[in-house]
Design a protein around this motif. Sequence first.
Motif, PDB file in Angstrom:
ATOM      1  N   ASP A  81       0.658  -1.029   0.217  1.00  0.00           N
ATOM      2  CA  ASP A  81      -0.242  -0.011   0.016  1.00  0.00           C
ATOM      3  C   ASP A  81       0.751   1.194  -0.165  1.00  0.00           C
ATOM      4  OD1 ASP A  81      -2.513  -1.251  -0.015  1.00  0.00           O
ATOM      5  OD2 ASP A  81      -2.436  -1.688   2.207  1.00  0.00           O
ATOM      6  N   LEU A  82       1.936   0.975  -0.142  1.00  0.00           N
ATOM      7  CA  LEU A  82       3.091   2.245  -0.032  1.00  0.00           C
ATOM      8  C   LEU A  82       2.977   3.051  -1.493  1.00  0.00           C
ATOM      9  CD1 LEU A  82       6.281   1.138   1.612  1.00  0.00           C
ATOM     10  CD2 LEU A  82       4.424   2.408   2.683  1.00  0.00           C
ATOM     11  N   SER A  83       2.775   4.391  -1.442  1.00  0.00           N
ATOM     12  CA  SER A  83       2.926   5.199  -2.751  1.00  0.00           C
ATOM     13  C   SER A  83       4.228   5.486  -3.096  1.00  0.00           C
ATOM     14  CB  SER A  83       2.236   6.370  -2.522  1.00  0.00           C
ATOM     15  OG  SER A  83       2.876   7.148  -1.715  1.00  0.00           O
ATOM     16  N   ASP A  84       4.679   5.906  -4.277  1.00  0.00           N
ATOM     17  CA  ASP A  84       5.866   6.262  -4.707  1.00  0.00           C
ATOM     18  C   ASP A  84       6.538   7.348  -3.718  1.00  0.00           C
ATOM     19  OD1 ASP A  84       5.820   4.418  -6.740  1.00  0.00           O
ATOM     20  OD2 ASP A  84       5.605   5.949  -8.258  1.00  0.00           O
ATOM     21  N   GLN A  85       5.475   8.149  -3.280  1.00  0.00           N
ATOM     22  CA  GLN A  85       5.751   9.225  -2.469  1.00  0.00           C
ATOM     23  C   GLN A  85       6.349   8.683  -1.009  1.00  0.00           C
ATOM     24  OE1 GLN A  85       6.282  12.645  -3.126  1.00  0.00           O
ATOM     25  NE2 GLN A  85       7.540  12.341  -1.438  1.00  0.00           N
ATOM     26  N   ASP A  86       5.473   7.489  -0.535  1.00  0.00           N
ATOM     27  CA  ASP A  86       5.794   6.962   0.712  1.00  0.00           C
ATOM     28  C   ASP A  86       7.158   6.390   0.590  1.00  0.00           C
ATOM     29  OD1 ASP A  86       3.465   7.867   1.902  1.00  0.00           O
ATOM     30  OD2 ASP A  86       2.514   5.730   1.318  1.00  0.00           O
ATOM     31  N   ILE A  87       7.510   5.687  -0.407  1.00  0.00           N
ATOM     32  CA  ILE A  87       8.821   4.957  -0.722  1.00  0.00           C
ATOM     33  C   ILE A  87       9.850   6.026  -0.749  1.00  0.00           C
ATOM     34  CG2 ILE A  87      10.116   3.656  -2.223  1.00  0.00           C
ATOM     35  CD1 ILE A  87       7.556   1.983  -2.748  1.00  0.00           C
ATOM     36  N   ALA A  88       9.632   7.048  -1.406  1.00  0.00           N
ATOM     37  CA  ALA A  88      10.816   8.127  -1.442  1.00  0.00           C
ATOM     38  C   ALA A  88      11.048   8.568  -0.100  1.00  0.00           C
ATOM     39  CB  ALA A  88      10.456   9.054  -2.326  1.00  0.00           C
ATOM     40  N   ASN A  89      10.153   8.794   0.565  1.00  0.00           N
ATOM     41  CA  ASN A  89       9.924   9.286   2.128  1.00  0.00           C
ATOM     42  C   ASN A  89      10.838   8.526   2.811  1.00  0.00           C
ATOM     43  OD1 ASN A  89       8.810  11.724   1.083  1.00  0.00           O
ATOM     44  ND2 ASN A  89       6.918  11.305   2.196  1.00  0.00           N
ATOM     45  N   LEU A  90      10.395   7.306   2.864  1.00  0.00           N
ATOM     46  CA  LEU A  90      11.086   6.306   3.821  1.00  0.00           C
ATOM     47  C   LEU A  90      12.451   6.148   3.568  1.00  0.00           C
ATOM     48  CD1 LEU A  90       8.409   3.570   3.877  1.00  0.00           C
ATOM     49  CD2 LEU A  90       9.118   4.854   5.822  1.00  0.00           C
ATOM     50  N   ALA A  91      12.722   6.001   2.159  1.00  0.00           N
ATOM     51  CA  ALA A  91      14.178   5.882   1.615  1.00  0.00           C
ATOM     52  C   ALA A  91      14.971   6.955   2.168  1.00  0.00           C
ATOM     53  CB  ALA A  91      14.233   5.689   0.279  1.00  0.00           C
ATOM     54  N   ALA A  92      14.411   8.295   1.995  1.00  0.00           N
ATOM     55  CA  ALA A  92      15.067   9.605   2.386  1.00  0.00           C
ATOM     56  C   ALA A  92      15.514   9.558   4.089  1.00  0.00           C
ATOM     57  CB  ALA A  92      14.536  10.715   2.098  1.00  0.00           C
ATOM     58  N   TRP A  93      14.679   9.094   4.720  1.00  0.00           N
ATOM     59  CA  TRP A  93      14.748   8.909   6.197  1.00  0.00           C
ATOM     60  C   TRP A  93      15.911   8.043   6.707  1.00  0.00           C
ATOM     61  CZ3 TRP A  93      15.131  10.692  10.594  1.00  0.00           C
ATOM     62  CH2 TRP A  93      15.251   9.821  11.838  1.00  0.00           C
ATOM     63  N   TYR A  94      15.728   6.768   5.793  1.00  0.00           N
ATOM     64  CA  TYR A  94      16.820   5.783   6.504  1.00  0.00           C
ATOM     65  C   TYR A  94      18.117   6.039   5.753  1.00  0.00           C
ATOM     66  CZ  TYR A  94      13.653   2.841   9.001  1.00  0.00           C
ATOM     67  OH  TYR A  94      12.626   2.361  10.047  1.00  0.00           O
ATOM     68  N   ALA A  95      18.352   6.644   4.687  1.00  0.00           N
ATOM     69  CA  ALA A  95      19.582   7.050   4.008  1.00  0.00           C
ATOM     70  C   ALA A  95      20.161   8.099   4.717  1.00  0.00           C
ATOM     71  CB  ALA A  95      19.175   7.384   2.585  1.00  0.00           C
ATOM     72  N   SER A  96      19.353   9.023   5.436  1.00  0.00           N
ATOM     73  CA  SER A  96      20.021  10.082   6.067  1.00  0.00           C
ATOM     74  C   SER A  96      20.445   9.848   7.276  1.00  0.00           C
ATOM     75  CB  SER A  96      18.758  11.135   6.285  1.00  0.00           C
ATOM     76  OG  SER A  96      17.834  10.710   7.252  1.00  0.00           O
ATOM     77  N   ILE A  97      20.211   8.656   7.746  1.00  0.00           N
ATOM     78  CA  ILE A  97      20.796   8.397   9.024  1.00  0.00           C
ATOM     79  C   ILE A  97      22.311   8.003   8.943  1.00  0.00           C
ATOM     80  CG2 ILE A  97      20.943   6.772  11.008  1.00  0.00           C
ATOM     81  CD1 ILE A  97      17.730   6.162  10.407  1.00  0.00           C
ATOM     82  N   GLU A  98      23.195   8.959   9.567  1.00  0.00           N
ATOM     83  CA  GLU A  98      24.606   8.574   9.565  1.00  0.00           C
ATOM     84  C   GLU A  98      24.879   7.492  10.692  1.00  0.00           C
ATOM     85  OE1 GLU A  98      26.654  12.230  10.186  1.00  0.00           O
ATOM     86  OE2 GLU A  98      25.284  13.436   8.883  1.00  0.00           O
ATOM     87  N   ILE A  99      25.795   6.713  10.100  1.00  0.00           N
ATOM     88  CA  ILE A  99      26.374   5.421  10.993  1.00  0.00           C
ATOM     89  C   ILE A  99      27.923   5.698  11.018  1.00  0.00           C
ATOM     90  CG2 ILE A  99      24.403   3.901  10.403  1.00  0.00           C
ATOM     91  CD1 ILE A  99      26.099   2.508   8.212  1.00  0.00           C
ATOM     92  N   SER A 100      28.590   5.173  11.904  1.00  0.00           N
ATOM     93  CA  SER A 100      30.027   5.000  11.971  1.00  0.00           C
ATOM     94  C   SER A 100      30.377   3.669  12.311  1.00  0.00           C
ATOM     95  CB  SER A 100      30.421   5.916  13.036  1.00  0.00           C
ATOM     96  OG  SER A 100      30.127   5.560  14.423  1.00  0.00           O
ATOM     97  N   VAL A 101      31.680   3.377  11.766  1.00  0.00           N
ATOM     98  CA  VAL A 101      32.317   1.859  11.906  1.00  0.00           C
ATOM     99  C   VAL A 101      33.617   1.962  12.300  1.00  0.00           C
ATOM    100  CG1 VAL A 101      32.878  -0.022  10.559  1.00  0.00           C
ATOM    101  CG2 VAL A 101      31.248   1.340   9.451  1.00  0.00           C
ATOM    102  N   LYS A 102      33.892   1.349  13.384  1.00  0.00           N
ATOM    103  CA  LYS A 102      34.831   1.004  14.126  1.00  0.00           C
ATOM    104  C   LYS A 102      35.533  -0.346  13.727  1.00  0.00           C
ATOM    105  CE  LYS A 102      37.317   1.113  18.614  1.00  0.00           C
ATOM    106  NZ  LYS A 102      37.330   1.171  20.062  1.00  0.00           N
ATOM    107  N   VAL A 103      36.606  -0.211  12.962  1.00  0.00           N
ATOM    108  CA  VAL A 103      37.368  -1.385  12.369  1.00  0.00           C
ATOM    109  C   VAL A 103      38.207  -2.154  13.608  1.00  0.00           C
ATOM    110  CG1 VAL A 103      38.936  -2.415  10.731  1.00  0.00           C
ATOM    111  CG2 VAL A 103      37.255  -0.643  10.146  1.00  0.00           C
ATOM    112  N   PRO A 104      38.329  -3.117  13.877  1.00  0.00           N
ATOM    113  CA  PRO A 104      39.129  -3.672  14.980  1.00  0.00           C
ATOM    114  C   PRO A 104      40.451  -3.704  14.461  1.00  0.00           C
ATOM    115  CG  PRO A 104      37.975  -5.656  13.970  1.00  0.00           C
ATOM    116  CD  PRO A 104      37.396  -4.271  13.472  1.00  0.00           C
ATOM    117  N   GLU A 105      41.504  -3.497  15.728  1.00  0.00           N
ATOM    118  CA  GLU A 105      42.810  -3.423  15.205  1.00  0.00           C
ATOM    119  C   GLU A 105      43.205  -5.028  15.259  1.00  0.00           C
ATOM    120  OE1 GLU A 105      44.983  -0.411  17.470  1.00  0.00           O
ATOM    121  OE2 GLU A 105      42.978   0.642  17.426  1.00  0.00           O
TER     122      GLU A 105
END
Length: 108
Positions: free
Chosen positions: A84-108
């Motif tokens: 039931d998601l519209s194209d606009q709903d999909i664009a909005n959801l993708a924008a939200w999750y893509a905007s979340i910044e994540i960081s990675v810590k590589v083990p030494e």
Amino acid sequence: MKKLRLCLVAVASMLAAPSHAADAKAGRALAAQKCQVCHGIDGIAKMPVAPHLAGESDIYLQTQLKSFRSGKRENEMMTVVAKDLSDQDIANLAAWYASIEISVKVPE
């Protein structure tokens, strides 16, 4: 060479398609209703079978949601959620999750 040409045509088609101005804030509100139980409002999955979505590519997220919606890709839960998601709903959801910044810590 033929596959490369087809891939380039597909990318050009996506870029030429009408775009929907995505609203990450609206995506967050929709994610709170439809996605957070499995994927978390922060995009970090709360269930072991659900993928993390935080920082994922906007194009990837839209492609997958549209594939679930159309039935091209199937998953018992996602097929129901995406239908039931519209194209606009999909664009909005993708924008939200893509905007979340994540960081990675590589083990030494």
